[in-house]
Design an enzyme around this catalytic site. Structure first.
Site, short mmCIF file in Angstrom:
data_model
loop_
_atom_site.label_atom_id
_atom_site.label_comp_id
_atom_site.label_asym_id
_atom_site.label_seq_id
_atom_site.Cartn_x
_atom_site.Cartn_y
_atom_site.Cartn_z
N PRO A 2 44.07 41.58 43.67
CA PRO A 2 43.22 41.40 42.49
C PRO A 2 43.87 40.51 41.44
CG PRO A 2 43.27 43.69 43.14
CD PRO A 2 44.29 42.99 43.97
N GLU A 3 43.05 39.70 40.79
CA GLU A 3 43.55 38.85 39.72
C GLU A 3 43.25 39.50 38.37
OE1 GLU A 3 43.38 34.70 39.86
OE2 GLU A 3 43.00 34.58 42.01
#
Length: 296
Positions: A2-3
């Site tokens: 995830p960013e």
């Protein structure tokens, strides 16, 4: 993995259930994730009130009333699920499908808030995520935070700051923008998008955006603006919403439908008036997507 916008979406999705709640019981169903869970984790968290939820780069921060903070990283496959007596929801937007299989429920927060009970469940099939306990007053000394650069969401990230970090640097823009000591939490998807918005090639040397007088060139001003803008747009849309990533209210985000270059190899460039085609190259083991015709 995830960013930043995805982790921020998770934080916002968990906040209504967790902020102000008392952890009546923390249930750790295994002693470790990627790393061992904190010593006496269940006893140290059970009975504590959650004062608030924060985020640093791609880390979720859960502040407790005894001055401790739970630092959580989702790894490759981690997710949180909120359950109460009426419904269940999974906040956040992820690149890969997130598990709802109970055998991968590893840490459960049993909560009470305003007389109502709820459970926040951490699920992680691959167990690349982790949780640590750290004194809130010492967060700046947490090893992963000690050398992090500024967040891409605040005013600290501007062209003058980037000029200081880019001066005389011969590394490609893509590489230096992914350096977490330069900008915290900026990942591959949004670097590609920000470079496209500012018309800059991922192959361009970073130092070429700084004048001999150590001032930012106009293109560097555009890049700083594009980074902040693309992150803000992604957060507003609920993260990148790739595949089946669901927000707390069950709706899908839509930022994926506005990707201009990321994962669009072979498609026509989306820039008005450009006749180029999106290419994919590999830089330091990561895919870069860009239009060689309009990104210089």
């Amino acid at each position: 993995m995830p960013e930043l916008p995805e982790v921020e979406t998770v934080r916002r999705g968990l906040e209504p259930a967790m902020e102000g709640a008392v952890v009546t019981r923390l249930e750790a169903r295994r002693p470790d994730l990627r790393f061992p869970l904190p010593e006496d984790f269940e006893a140290r968290v059970s009975g504590r009130q959650i004062l608030g939820l924060g985020r640093r780069a791609k880390y979720l921060l859960i502040d407790l009333d005894d001055g401790q903070t739970i630092i959580s990283h989702l790894g490759m496959s981690g997710s949180f699920r909120v359950e109460d007596d009426e419904a269940a929801a999974m906040p956040g937007e992820f690149h890969h499908a997130r598990s709802k299989d109970g055998k991968h429920d590893h840490v459960l927060f049993h909560l009470t808030r305003n007389g109502k009970s709820a459970r926040v469940i951490y699920n992680d099939p691959r167990r690349f995520g982790f949780m640590h306990l750290w004194a809130r007053s010492e967060l700046d000394h947490y090893p992963a935070f000690a050398e992090l650069g500024p967040e891409p969401t605040g005013n600290t990230l501007d062209a003058d700051y980037l000029a200081q970090r880019f001066q005389d640097r011969i590394q490609p823009l893509k590489s230096i923008l992914l350096d977490q000591t330069v900008i915290a939490g900026l990942g591959n998807i949004y670097v590609c998008e920000a470079l496209w918005r500012s018309g800059l090639s991922p192959l361009r040397k970073a130092g070429t955006l700084v004048t001999k007088a150590s001032k930012p060139k106009a293109q560097l001003v555009d890049l700083a603006h594009s980074i902040r803008e693309v992150i803000a747009d992604a957060i507003a849309a609920g993260g990148s919403s790739l595949r089946d990533h669901i927000q707390a209210d069950g709706s899908l985000g839509y930022f994926q439908h506005t990707f201009s270059v990321y994962d669009r190899e072979g498609h026509d460039c989306a820039r008005e008036g450009c006749s180029g085609v999106v290419q994919r190259i590999t830089q330091a083991g990561r895919s870069s997507f860009y239009c060689a015709q309009c990104q210089k």
